[in-house]
Enzyme design. Structure first.
Site, short mmCIF file in Angstrom:
data_model
loop_
_atom_site.label_atom_id
_atom_site.label_comp_id
_atom_site.label_asym_id
_atom_site.label_seq_id
_atom_site.Cartn_x
_atom_site.Cartn_y
_atom_site.Cartn_z
N ARG A 242 37.72 57.41 -7.77
CA ARG A 242 37.34 57.04 -6.41
C ARG A 242 36.39 58.09 -5.85
NH1 ARG A 242 42.70 55.76 -7.20
NH2 ARG A 242 43.23 53.56 -6.83
N LYS A 267 45.32 57.68 -3.09
CA LYS A 267 45.83 56.40 -2.58
C LYS A 267 47.32 56.24 -2.81
CE LYS A 267 44.59 51.53 -2.42
NZ LYS A 267 43.66 50.49 -2.90
N ARG A 333 33.47 52.15 -10.43
CA ARG A 333 34.75 51.67 -10.93
C ARG A 333 34.63 50.22 -11.38
NH1 ARG A 333 39.09 54.61 -9.75
NH2 ARG A 333 40.50 52.94 -9.08
N TYR A 367 54.56 53.53 -16.11
CA TYR A 367 54.18 54.51 -17.12
C TYR A 367 53.92 55.85 -16.44
CZ TYR A 367 53.46 51.13 -20.92
OH TYR A 367 53.62 50.22 -21.90
#
Length: 401
Positions: A242, A267, A333, A367
């Site tokens: 980001r 975030k 992204r 994960y």
């Protein structure tokens, strides 16, 4: 041994505060000044907490035990008594404990520590401005789907369609929290699916055509401005983090020997690992010679104590003639996600991991940050090699990752 009125009355102050224990977490704190304070000790989310229940003799032993029992019931319902009290103080005084505003503030207090600060602030501001004035005082169990629709329609009528959708989604989160804590039986926002005008999607501008990507990268190489901005521009497509994470990158988080960048995702506040390709490492070593003594990899032009401006990369692209509707800071992204998937055939879960999105294993567990790190390292190197081929004007094969 349980307290008695006689023991409480005869308790005398000492040079240091001391406790007179009662039962089930309740005790009386006697201060050196002679004050007698009721306290309830409990555990919530694995942490020990303390709740004040008033002072003696204003609150007698019987009343203190009743207040303790009320707090214990809240804990049994997965409600933090301290958070509920803070929510009630922040809400209007006349609002009851089961009012929408009190429950919403309690929900916000519980979950906002896991969000980015700006994100949590925007949610609370949205609720305070657009929702609390209309349904904040209502009991959660009395709020109907039409009540909610009436509130969010006010937002919709002023043309803020996306804000209306987000406000309704936040209300749904509050109601689901209320369901989980036993305040209501169901979430009525589900009845409003499709009731608001759809938002015309405005995605971040991004170059996803491989032929155009090569031209874009050549343009970056010709940038004649600040060396620090130039390095940030050239690194951005290689790591596709980001924009705020790139400009706030710190040398302390980058291991040049291991070729890894580890940082906290703004975030989601989770740890993330970016394997660094040889091309990315070359750029970092280049800028390290200039900013290695600074905290930030890309410091401000004015001071090394702050990161570069959040507009630095965008301004550089505009000066090079790259228009707003062509490429944005977030666009790297989308570029990586699209081409890695559609052209290079990378595994979707590896792409999502590298984008720092939530990915769960077959058992539904998240994960950890190092999941599939060797495979992601290989993907990041092949991604950088592919970009080099595009920049060189080649038409590289769609090698499957």
């Amino acid at each position: 041994m349980a307290l008695t009125e006689t023991k409480i009355k005869t308790a005398r102050p000492e040079t240091k505060p001391y406790k007179l224990p009662d039962e089930r977490g309740l005790h009386l704190l006697v201060t050196p000044q002679g004050g007698k304070w009721w306290r309830f000790r409990y555990r919530f989310d694995g942490k020990e907490k303390l709740l004040s229940l008033g002072t003696y003799p204003d609150i007698g032993l019987k009343d203190a035990r009743e207040r303790r029992d009320q707090a214990r019931k809240l804990v049994a319902q997965a409600i933090d008594p301290s958070a509920q009290r803070q929510a009630q103080k922040a809400a209007k005084p006349e609002h009851a404990a089961d009012s929408f505003e009190v429950v919403a503030r309690e929900w916000h207090a519980k979950f906002s520590p896991t969000w980015a600060e700006n994100h949590g602030g925007r949610i609370l501001s949205r609720l305070e401005r657009d929702i609390f004035p209309w349904i904040g005082s209502k009991s959660m169990s009395d709020i109907t789907a039409p009540d909610l629709l009436s509130a969010v329609r006010r937002i919709e009528h002023r043309g803020a369609l996306e804000t209306a959708q987000r406000a309704l989604a936040n209300c749904g989160q509050v109601f689901r929290y209320a369901v989980a804590t036993g305040r209501v039986q169901r979430d009525p926002t589900g009845d409003l699916r499709g009731a608001l005008a759809p938002v015309r999607g405005e995605h971040f501008s991004a170059v996803t055509d491989p032929a155009k990507v090569g031209a874009l990268l050549k343009t970056f190489d010709r940038y004649e401005g600040s060396m620090i901005v130039s390095c940030a521009l050239r690194l951005a497509p290689l790591v596709f983090v980001r924009p705020g994470e790139l400009r706030k990158a710190k040398w302390a988080d980058i291991d040049l020997d291991a070729a890894e960048w580890r940082f906290l995702v703004t975030k989601t506040k989770t740890q993330h690992v970016v394997p660094l390709s040889t091309q990315a490492m070359a750029i970092l070593r280049e800028v390290h010679a200039r900013t290695g003594e600074s905290t930030y990899v890309f410091p401000s032009a004015r001071t090394n104590d702050r990161p570069m401006s959040d507009n630095a990369i965008l301004a550089a692209m505009r000066r090079m003639g790259i228009e707003k509707d062509e490429m944005s800071g977030h666009g790297f992204r989308a570029m990586a996600r699209t081409i890695l998937d559609e052209v290079l055939g990378a595994r979707p879960d590896l792409i999502e991991h590298q984008l720092a999105h939530a990915v769960k294993d077959p058992n539904g567990r998240a994960y950890n940050r190092t999941a599939h790190l060797p495979e992601r390292r290989k993907m990041m190197q092949q991604w950088s090699d592919y970009l080099d081929s595009l920049k060189a004007g080649n038409d590289p094969p769609s090698a499957r990752l």
